[in-house]
Design a protein around this motif. Structure first.
Motif, PDB file in Angstrom:
ATOM      1  N   TYR C   8       4.250   4.412  -5.057  1.00  0.00           N
ATOM      2  CA  TYR C   8       4.884   5.176  -3.804  1.00  0.00           C
ATOM      3  C   TYR C   8       3.727   5.297  -2.712  1.00  0.00           C
ATOM      4  CZ  TYR C   8       9.096   5.833  -6.357  1.00  0.00           C
ATOM      5  OH  TYR C   8      10.227   5.724  -7.335  1.00  0.00           O
ATOM      6  N   SER C   9       2.651   4.593  -2.801  1.00  0.00           N
ATOM      7  CA  SER C   9       1.429   4.749  -1.690  1.00  0.00           C
ATOM      8  C   SER C   9       2.201   4.505  -0.189  1.00  0.00           C
ATOM      9  CB  SER C   9       0.631   3.843  -1.824  1.00  0.00           C
ATOM     10  OG  SER C   9       1.121   2.341  -1.389  1.00  0.00           O
ATOM     11  N   ALA C  10       1.641   5.256   0.751  1.00  0.00           N
ATOM     12  CA  ALA C  10       1.977   5.269   2.151  1.00  0.00           C
ATOM     13  C   ALA C  10       2.320   3.827   2.669  1.00  0.00           C
ATOM     14  CB  ALA C  10       1.230   5.947   2.784  1.00  0.00           C
ATOM     15  N   MET C  11       1.524   2.955   2.360  1.00  0.00           N
ATOM     16  CA  MET C  11       1.567   1.545   2.580  1.00  0.00           C
ATOM     17  C   MET C  11       2.947   1.181   2.014  1.00  0.00           C
ATOM     18  SD  MET C  11      -1.089  -1.516   2.572  1.00  0.00           S
ATOM     19  CE  MET C  11      -0.488  -2.210   1.119  1.00  0.00           C
ATOM     20  N   ASN C  12       3.092   1.227   0.643  1.00  0.00           N
ATOM     21  CA  ASN C  12       4.315   0.439   0.121  1.00  0.00           C
ATOM     22  C   ASN C  12       5.430   1.281   0.826  1.00  0.00           C
ATOM     23  OD1 ASN C  12       2.805  -1.002  -1.427  1.00  0.00           O
ATOM     24  ND2 ASN C  12       3.162  -0.086  -3.409  1.00  0.00           N
ATOM     25  N   LEU C  13       5.583   2.632   0.944  1.00  0.00           N
ATOM     26  CA  LEU C  13       6.741   3.456   1.665  1.00  0.00           C
ATOM     27  C   LEU C  13       7.144   2.651   2.867  1.00  0.00           C
ATOM     28  CD1 LEU C  13       6.500   7.082   0.135  1.00  0.00           C
ATOM     29  CD2 LEU C  13       8.093   4.893  -0.826  1.00  0.00           C
ATOM     30  N   ARG C  14       6.127   2.669   3.689  1.00  0.00           N
ATOM     31  CA  ARG C  14       6.333   1.996   5.004  1.00  0.00           C
ATOM     32  C   ARG C  14       6.807   0.491   4.946  1.00  0.00           C
ATOM     33  NH1 ARG C  14       1.207   1.865   7.354  1.00  0.00           N
ATOM     34  NH2 ARG C  14       0.773   3.917   6.743  1.00  0.00           N
ATOM     35  N   PHE C  15       6.441  -0.246   3.958  1.00  0.00           N
ATOM     36  CA  PHE C  15       6.945  -1.507   3.925  1.00  0.00           C
ATOM     37  C   PHE C  15       8.493  -1.693   3.289  1.00  0.00           C
ATOM     38  CE2 PHE C  15       6.781  -5.656   1.587  1.00  0.00           C
ATOM     39  CZ  PHE C  15       6.664  -6.400   2.620  1.00  0.00           C
ATOM     40  N   VAL C 178       8.627  -7.783  -3.429  1.00  0.00           N
ATOM     41  CA  VAL C 178       7.197  -8.254  -2.877  1.00  0.00           C
ATOM     42  C   VAL C 178       6.324  -7.152  -3.552  1.00  0.00           C
ATOM     43  CG1 VAL C 178       5.614  -8.403  -1.230  1.00  0.00           C
ATOM     44  CG2 VAL C 178       7.964  -9.518  -0.910  1.00  0.00           C
ATOM     45  N   ILE C 179       6.755  -5.750  -3.461  1.00  0.00           N
ATOM     46  CA  ILE C 179       5.822  -4.870  -3.935  1.00  0.00           C
ATOM     47  C   ILE C 179       5.629  -4.968  -5.469  1.00  0.00           C
ATOM     48  CG2 ILE C 179       5.390  -2.255  -4.226  1.00  0.00           C
ATOM     49  CD1 ILE C 179       6.990  -1.882  -1.662  1.00  0.00           C
TER      50      ILE C 179
END
Lengths: 212, 245, 217
Positions: C8-15, C178-179
């Motif tokens: 749940y990193s910020a980058m993943n959540l944004r994606f 993708v994640i």
């Protein structure tokens, strides 16, 4: 298209068979689970009612593909090794049962409350009144919508293709990628689906007209 | 001068012969009551006058135009012929005032102010000015039927068809509706055709009474002649049954 | 635990959120187009125009009874052979619109059929033309009755957009894949996120539909 059908007829038929098998298993299982959940949703007991409602609302509002992929990827990782067909059929069952529960529940609701009261007044227990008086009447009302659920189920079984479930769509993809005759292959696949869904669809419309 | 004229009109529903060889003339200003047992074809006859039922052969001339003629603009005839239904059929999505105003607006292209003034006057006439902004579901059956009559009158028709206007009403509502119908029929230039089972009312308002059975007109008489001494045997039986109740 | 935090990193959540926006975009555009086409087809089918209504009815029945997945394949692989190569989002919208228009046409047809016949007669009796009666009297009542059916169709449309992942449409499901494609430990967190996101969108819609329904009853 004829050559395609002639060369790959056994592959198409295999896929057709798996699609029917998966749909039938999921139909029987989801009828059972769906009816139980529907009864849970209407009983006076609050815990059961909550279980029924939560089950239905969760699985009606999540895509089938998410449920099926979850079973395909996660269950083998932690619980038991299952193949795509099994995972797909389980996912289909759970998803469909939520819709069947909703259908059966509205069927039960449409039965006059007087039917339950008259049964209870005759000394039947709640479960007996449900089992012998209310549910049989409810099922009659819900046969056309259940037929539509079955059509959806057959169509939805195509998600088995995502999890290598051997079904019609999966075999179609395989043939299409081998032959590059994509459009023709999918036309044949479509015809196979229609063989199941169209007759049911027309029969249900006929039933609806007769009941109306 | 006749307002409505049937000439050898035949009507079939599939194989069922609903109107058999109908010949009938209704003059301008006349009030004609149509009676008969259920299934006799009286509603079908009334509904064919504004083309809600299509006839298979014969001529049906309404206000000088032949309805059966393909070149006739049926909507033009319908603006001249008002119709009141057994089940009112008020537009469920419009309030009472809109029910009256919509057809003049989109069919007659009537000016909005005039339309509204006219509609309110009609509502006043039927005693329901205070219900102008109620929805059809919020008023009683008797009130709905009076609105339905006002709705028809808003088109300024030359002729009115009433298809069992009180059959779906509770007994205590019937008189109000009959009162309005009586007022409508009393206007000297209004032609009316009324299908009803209310014999007392028929006696009061009708110039002529027509008795139908089995798709045929069996008796057509002046009102007093009909009620005193009907010549047709079936009409006599029908009357004695109805009046004994 | 660390897996969950990383998943749940910020980058993943944004994606994921970007995927959700595409999902909603596809859904909203498709539903608007489907309402338009579906209404026209449904009315044509109801109106019983000789030949035309039968042909339209036949097409509706065929497409309604096929899996959406198959329609997606047809559009994605079939359109290029007609000389039109859509990008994946357009292809998804195209396929959803074709399929949903037919579903909505059927809802509209039965919705119109459910409006009391007397309403049409009363409109025709005052001289309204057929289309005037439809537009002013019949359709407003039909749409009102159909709101629950239309909303549940919208909900299934939103869920069905997940199928577009098969043609690599960058929607929610695809982005989740993708994640977790980068790290198998993210599978469970990603499926939980998918379930929660789809549930929130769909369940809120069904609540809204219920409120509207109750208000109007």
């Amino acid at each position: 298209m004829i050559t395609l059908l002639r060369t790959y007829w056994s592959t198409f038929l295999t896929g057709f068979g798996w699609t029917i098998l998966s749909s039938c298993i999921a139909l029987v299982a989801s009828l059972l689970i769906g009816s139980i959940m529907a009864v849970f949703e209407v009983v006076p007991n609050k815990t059961l009612r909550t279980i029924g409602t939560v089950y239905v609302e969760i699985f009606r509002n999540i895509p089938l593909l998410v449920i099926v992929s979850f079973f395909y990827l996660v269950i083998p990782m932690y619980v038991v090794k299952i193949n795509g067909f099994t995972a797909g059929t389980i996912g289909l069952t759970i998803y469909t049962s939520a819709f069947i529960a909703e259908t059966v529940r509205s069927g039960i609701k449409s039965i006059n409350i007087g039917q339950m009261e008259a049964s209870r007044a005759m000394g039947m227990k709640y479960v007996q009144a449900m089992r012998f008086i209310v549910l049989p009447q409810a099922f009659k009302v819900v046969i056309p919508p259940l037929g539509n659920q079955f059509i959806n189920l057959v169509k939805n079984s195509s998600v088995l293709a995502f999890v290598a479930g051997f079904d019609l769509m999966y075999q179609g993809n395989a043939i299409a990628s081998q032959t590059f005759a994509t459009v023709n292959t999918y036309l044949i696949v479509g015809a196979f689906y229609l063989v199941i869904t169209l007759p049911i669809s027309y029969y249900m419309r006929h039933l609806e007209k007769r009941l109306a | 001068m006749s307002m409505i004229e049937f000439r050898k009109v035949q009507k079939y529903y599939g194989k069922f012969h609903a109107l058999k060889d109908i010949d009938l003339e209704i003059d301008k200003g006349e009030t004609v009551v149509l009676i008969g047992p259920s299934g006799s074809g009286k509603s079908t006859l009334a509904r064919s006058v504004n083309g809600l039922e299509t006839i298979q052969s014969g001529q049906l001339i309404v206000n000088g135009r032949d309805i059966a003629d393909k070149k006739t603009d049926i909507n033009r005839i319908r603006t001249d012929v008002g119709m009141v239904f057994q089940h009112f059929n008020l537009y469920a999505n419009k309030d009472v005032l809109e029910n009256i105003m919509i057809a003049p607006r989109i069919v007659l292209k009537m000016n909005e102010d005039e339309n509204k003034k006219n509609a309110m006057a009609l509502l006043d006439q039927v005693g329901l000015a205070d219900k102008a902004h109620n929805m059809p579901s919020q008023i009683s059956g008797g009130q709905a039927q009076r609105v339905a009559i006002a709705r028809s009158l808003a088109m300024k028709p030359r002729c009115m068809l009433f298809d069992e206007p009180t059959s779906a009403l509770d007994p205590e509502m019937i008189d109000d509706v009959l009162g309005v119908i009586k007022y409508v029929t009393s206007q000297s230039d209004m032609t009316s055709l009324i299908v009803t089972h209310e014999m007392g009312f028929a006696q009061e308002v009708a110039n002529r009474v027509i008795f139908m059975d089995d798709g045929q007109i069996l008796e057509d008489d002046k009102t007093d002649v009909f009620f005193k001494n009907p010549s047709n045997e079936r009409a006599r039986q029908f009357l004695s049954k109805i009046i004994s109740h | 635990m660390q897996n969950w935090i990383n998943a749940y990193s910020a980058m993943n959540l944004r994606f994921l959120f970007k995927g959700l926006l595409v999902t909603l975009e596809i859904s909203i555009v498709s539903v608007i187009l489907s309402m338009i086409f579906g209404s026209i087809l449904g009315i044509v089918r109801y109106t019983k125009i000789p030949w035309l209504s039968e042909i339209v009815g036949f097409i509706i029945d065929i497409i309604r009874n096929l899996p959406l997945l198959l329609i997606i394949f047809f559009v994605y692989f079939g359109l290029p052979s007609l000389g039109f190569k859509p990008d994946t989002i357009v292809a998804a919208i195209f396929a959803m619109t074709v399929f949903e228009s037919m579903m909505i046409a059927e809802i509209i047809r039965s919705g119109i059929g459910a409006v009391n016949r007397g309403q049409l007669e009363a409109s025709r009796a005052v001289g309204m033309k057929y289309y005037q009666a439809m537009w002013h009297v019949i359709l407003p009542q039909a749409y009102k009755n159909m709101i629950p059916a239309l909303v549940s169709q919208l909900i299934s449309l939103i869920k069905d957009t997940s199928l577009a992942t098969i043609i690599v449409t960058p929607e929610l499901m695809q982005h989740a894949q993708v994640i977790y494609g980068q790290n198998a430990n993210y599978i469970v967190p990603m499926y939980l996120a998918l379930a929660v996101l789809y549930f929130i969108v769909c369940y809120s819609l069904s609540i809204i539909s219920r409120i509207i329904d109750r208000k109007m009853a």
